[in-house]
Design an enzyme around this catalytic site. Structure first.
Site, PDB file in Angstrom:
ATOM      1  N   LYS A  98       0.416  11.201  -2.442  1.00 17.06           N
ATOM      2  CA  LYS A  98       1.013  10.854  -3.659  1.00 17.06           C
ATOM      3  C   LYS A  98       0.722   9.740  -3.230  1.00 17.06           C
ATOM      4  O   LYS A  98       0.006   8.933  -4.043  1.00 17.06           O
ATOM      5  CB  LYS A  98       2.074  11.400  -4.468  1.00 17.06           C
ATOM      6  CG  LYS A  98       3.084  10.261  -5.048  1.00 17.06           C
ATOM      7  CD  LYS A  98       3.795  10.536  -5.747  1.00 17.06           C
ATOM      8  CE  LYS A  98       5.120  10.397  -5.160  1.00 17.06           C
ATOM      9  NZ  LYS A  98       5.621   8.225  -5.382  1.00 17.06           N
ATOM     10  N   ASN A  99       1.729   8.831  -2.113  1.00 15.79           N
ATOM     11  CA  ASN A  99       1.849   7.625  -1.666  1.00 15.79           C
ATOM     12  C   ASN A  99       0.901   7.043  -1.362  1.00 15.79           C
ATOM     13  O   ASN A  99      -0.194   6.257  -1.203  1.00 15.79           O
ATOM     14  CB  ASN A  99       3.446   7.386  -1.103  1.00 15.79           C
ATOM     15  CG  ASN A  99       4.516   7.671  -1.598  1.00 15.79           C
ATOM     16  OD1 ASN A  99       4.598   7.894  -2.939  1.00 15.79           O
ATOM     17  ND2 ASN A  99       5.175   8.062  -0.921  1.00 15.79           N
ATOM     18  N   CYS A 134      11.250   5.162  -9.238  1.00 17.56           N
ATOM     19  CA  CYS A 134      12.644   6.043  -9.357  1.00 17.56           C
ATOM     20  C   CYS A 134      13.488   5.096  -8.796  1.00 17.56           C
ATOM     21  O   CYS A 134      13.906   3.657  -8.349  1.00 17.56           O
ATOM     22  CB  CYS A 134      12.947   7.562  -8.019  1.00 17.56           C
ATOM     23  SG  CYS A 134      11.709   8.271  -8.001  1.00 17.56           S
TER      24      CYS A 134
HETATM   25  C1  EPZ Z   1       7.496   3.578  -1.439  1.00 16.53           C
HETATM   26  O1  EPZ Z   1       8.555   2.375  -2.113  1.00 16.53           O
HETATM   27  C2  EPZ Z   1       7.249   4.578  -2.012  1.00 16.53           C
HETATM   28  N1  EPZ Z   1       6.465   4.766  -3.294  1.00 16.53           N
HETATM   29  C3  EPZ Z   1       8.507   5.667  -1.553  1.00 16.53           C
HETATM   30  O2  EPZ Z   1       8.561   6.317  -1.932  1.00 16.53           O
HETATM   31  C4  EPZ Z   1       9.576   5.502  -0.285  1.00 16.53           C
HETATM   32  O3  EPZ Z   1      11.661   6.054  -1.034  1.00 16.53           O
HETATM   33  C5  EPZ Z   1       9.512   3.927   0.373  1.00 16.53           C
HETATM   34  O4  EPZ Z   1       8.393   3.937   0.380  1.00 16.53           O
HETATM   35  C6  EPZ Z   1      10.515   3.905   1.400  1.00 16.53           C
HETATM   36  O5  EPZ Z   1       9.098   4.706   2.303  1.00 16.53           O
HETATM   37  C7  EPZ Z   1       5.244   4.404  -2.814  1.00 16.53           C
HETATM   38  O6  EPZ Z   1       4.704   4.596  -2.071  1.00 16.53           O
HETATM   39  C8  EPZ Z   1       4.647   4.690  -4.268  1.00 16.53           C
HETATM   40  P1  EPZ Z   1       9.967  -0.067  -0.108  1.00 16.53           P
HETATM   41  P2  EPZ Z   1       8.835   1.235  -1.786  1.00 16.53           P
HETATM   42  O7  EPZ Z   1       9.096  -1.419   0.130  1.00 16.53           O
HETATM   43  O8  EPZ Z   1       7.453   0.913  -1.408  1.00 16.53           O
HETATM   44  C9  EPZ Z   1      13.770  -3.393  -0.068  1.00 16.53           C
HETATM   45  C10 EPZ Z   1       8.761   8.842  -3.294  1.00 16.53           C
HETATM   46  O9  EPZ Z   1       9.777   9.540  -3.697  1.00 16.53           O
HETATM   47  N2  EPZ Z   1      12.749  -4.074  -0.643  1.00 16.53           N
HETATM   48  O10 EPZ Z   1       9.533   0.355   2.156  1.00 16.53           O
HETATM   49  O11 EPZ Z   1       9.412   0.548  -2.939  1.00 16.53           O
HETATM   50  C11 EPZ Z   1      13.889  -2.014  -0.891  1.00 16.53           C
HETATM   51  O12 EPZ Z   1      14.738  -2.461  -2.061  1.00 16.53           O
HETATM   52  C12 EPZ Z   1       8.826   7.256  -3.636  1.00 16.53           C
HETATM   53  O13 EPZ Z   1       7.263   9.254  -3.433  1.00 16.53           O
HETATM   54  C13 EPZ Z   1      12.877  -5.412  -1.115  1.00 16.53           C
HETATM   55  O14 EPZ Z   1      14.248  -5.793  -0.403  1.00 16.53           O
HETATM   56  O15 EPZ Z   1       9.950   1.552  -0.726  1.00 16.53           O
HETATM   57  C14 EPZ Z   1      14.422  -1.193  -0.078  1.00 16.53           C
HETATM   58  O16 EPZ Z   1      15.715  -1.255   0.178  1.00 16.53           O
HETATM   59  C15 EPZ Z   1      10.515   7.328  -3.910  1.00 16.53           C
HETATM   60  N3  EPZ Z   1      11.942  -6.260  -0.866  1.00 16.53           N
HETATM   61  C16 EPZ Z   1      13.520  -1.542   1.291  1.00 16.53           C
HETATM   62  O17 EPZ Z   1      13.437  -2.262   0.841  1.00 16.53           O
HETATM   63  C17 EPZ Z   1      10.894  -6.302  -1.582  1.00 16.53           C
HETATM   64  O18 EPZ Z   1      10.075  -6.600  -2.026  1.00 16.53           O
HETATM   65  C18 EPZ Z   1      12.691   0.152   1.647  1.00 16.53           C
HETATM   66  O19 EPZ Z   1      11.793  -0.714   0.210  1.00 16.53           O
HETATM   67  C19 EPZ Z   1      10.496  -4.659  -1.187  1.00 16.53           C
HETATM   68  C20 EPZ Z   1      11.513  -3.451  -0.828  1.00 16.53           C
END
Ligand code: EPZ
Length: 417
Positions: free
Chosen positions: A22-23, A117
């Site tokens: 999916k991702n 989510c």
């Molecule tokens: C991706 O989300 C995935 N979604 C998520 O999958 C997955 O849980 C996540 O990566 C971690 O592996 C997709 O790929 C569409 P991050 P993403 O940026 O990109 C913080 C599922 O179940 N952060 O790696 O949003 C954030 O709050 C979904 O398939 C900032 O602070 O995750 C988090 O604490 C759920 N500022 C951490 O980084 C930002 O600008 C990791 O988030 C961006 C992120």
């Protein structure tokens, strides 16, 4: 919002073919916006997040044909700088990739409202940090943040203070056609990051080091289309593995990215799962399960997206387990409905303590998010009696043909609109 009705107790047996990631799929679909011509994408799962990405591409003038169940043909020749409906972008996190794609293609990006989510706040500050490093200017207005690149994007150095999957992918999309060289330091290493780089390189980009924590992008002037197959979905594979263990079944996951699941497979191996792994399949059976202690972490650590499903497994183990959720500030909304089915667990900060030897009992509950919903299905599959899981629209965002796959494995499950 959709419901599943599940009579628990059946041991799930047989084989299931793991869907395309999916991702990866949602990221590659949005990345296709910076290419010119025809792209064929294969192994794309039929899920609502993909369908919403298709709707976004069409809202910008692209044409997208489903030329087979899991094969899409995208033509970007009709693309224009249209207004993307907010009701689409706010449905998923992947719409954040429009920031890099719109800046690269049109030199500006109106306020992107991205969804996903509910794990507490999901900021975009690191996405914006990356775009500013490539010469974009961010304007904060009452309707949100608007980014523009008046002199087009140019190569630069992006240094992430924490691992962020989305901002790493967005940086590659924005840098692919930015004049000069971009260095992305502190890059996340998830498998779908490599997938997006592989796709863009097949389209003529020059991206090196994806999958490591330093990615180097030499900007090119033009990208053409290509024929690309996304990698298998490691989280769907892990989810079905937990279902085999929870129901005392015997499931073989085909097309499973075994090498991407090492951290997860190590934990369930320690818990007592019997695994027979081959290059791209894993057969899982178990007798009794022992407790475990898990810390979620960015790849190649234990995947946060298998945390809820593993919590249900731990509830069935004979002892006390813990999960420390280090990636998202609050991924615990799924606990409330799980407690209604019998879970006993306590939270303290990011640490969850799960008391084992739980016999789940059927009940009526609501899914709170994608993977929390999948965890509820796991509890219902091994519960005594009937469960009704409502708001399954969350689950349908990421699991294709989910009810059909479970029924084929022997689950007593029906769905209701
Ligand atoms: C991706 O989300 C995935 N979604 C998520 O999958 C997955 O849980 C996540 O990566 C971690 O592996 C997709 O790929 C569409 P991050 P993403 O940026 O990109 C913080 C599922 O179940 N952060 O790696 O949003 C954030 O709050 C979904 O398939 C900032 O602070 O995750 C988090 O604490 C759920 N500022 C951490 O980084 C930002 O600008 C990791 O988030 C961006 C992120």
């Amino acid at each position: 919002m959709g419901s599943y009705i599940i009579n628990g107790g059946a041991a799930l047996k047989g084989s299931v073919t793991v869907q395309g990631s999916k991702n990866s799929s949602v990221a590659v679909l949005i990345a296709s916006l910076i290419t010119d011509g025809i792209t064929i994408l294969r192994d794309i799962p039929d899920i609502s997040d993909v369908n919403d990405c298709i709707a976004i591409l069409c809202s910008l003038g692209c044409t997208v044909e489903k030329i087979d169940k899991n094969v899409l043909k995208i033509n970007t020749s009709g693309i224009g700088d249209g207004k993307i409906p907010v009701e689409l972008t706010r449905k998923m996190r992947a719409s954040s990739y429009l920031i890099g794609a719109m800046l690269s293609r049109f030199g500006k990006c109106e306020s992107i409202i991205s969804g996903g989510c509910d794990f507490g706040s999901r900021p975009l500050d690191l996405h914006i940090l990356a775009m500013e490093a490539l010469g974009a200017v961010c304007l904060t207005t009452e309707s949100g943040q608007t980014l523009s690149a008046p002199h087009s994007l140019r190569g630069g150095e992006i240094v992430f203070p924490i691992k962020t999957v989305g901002a790493t992918i967005n940086s590659m999309i924005a840098a692919a056609k930015a004049a000069g060289t971009t260095v992305i330091k502190g890059a996340a290493r998830e498998p779908h990051i490599r997938d997006v780089a592989d796709y863009l390189n097949l389209c003529g980009a020059d991206i090196r080091g994806a999958g490591s924590d330093t990615i180097i992008v030499h900007g090119v002037s033009k990208l053409h289309g290509c024929d690309f197959t996304v990698c298998p979905d490691m989280i769907e594979a892990g989810t079905f593995i937990t279902y085999s263990l929870l129901t005392g079944g015997d499931i073989t996951c085909l097309n499973a990215p075994v090498n991407q699941l090492s951290s997860f497979l190590n934990v369930i191996d320690q818990m007592g799962a019997k695994l027979i792994t081959k290059e791209n399949s894993v057969k899982v059976t178990s007798s009794s399960l022992s407790p475990a202690c898990v810390h979620t972490a960015p790849y190649p650590g234990f995947p946060t997206d298998l945390h809820p499903q593993t919590a249900v497994l731990m509830a069935s183990a004979n002892g006390i387990s813990t999960i420390c959720e280090t990636v998202f500030k609050n991924r615990f909304h799924y606990l409330e409905p799980l407690r209604a089915l019998g879970l006993t667990a306590t939270e303290s900060g990011c640490r969850l303590t799960i008391y084992g030897n739980t016999s789940f009992t059927g009940g009526e509950v609501r899914a709170t998010d994608l993977r929390g919903g999948a965890a509820l299905v796991g509890a219902a599959l091994c519960a005594h009696g009937k469960s009704v899981i409502n708001d399954t629209v969350y689950i349908e965002r990421g699991y294709s043909e989910f009810v059909g796959k479970l029924r084929a494995l022997g689950a007593e499950i029906t769905e209701r609109e």
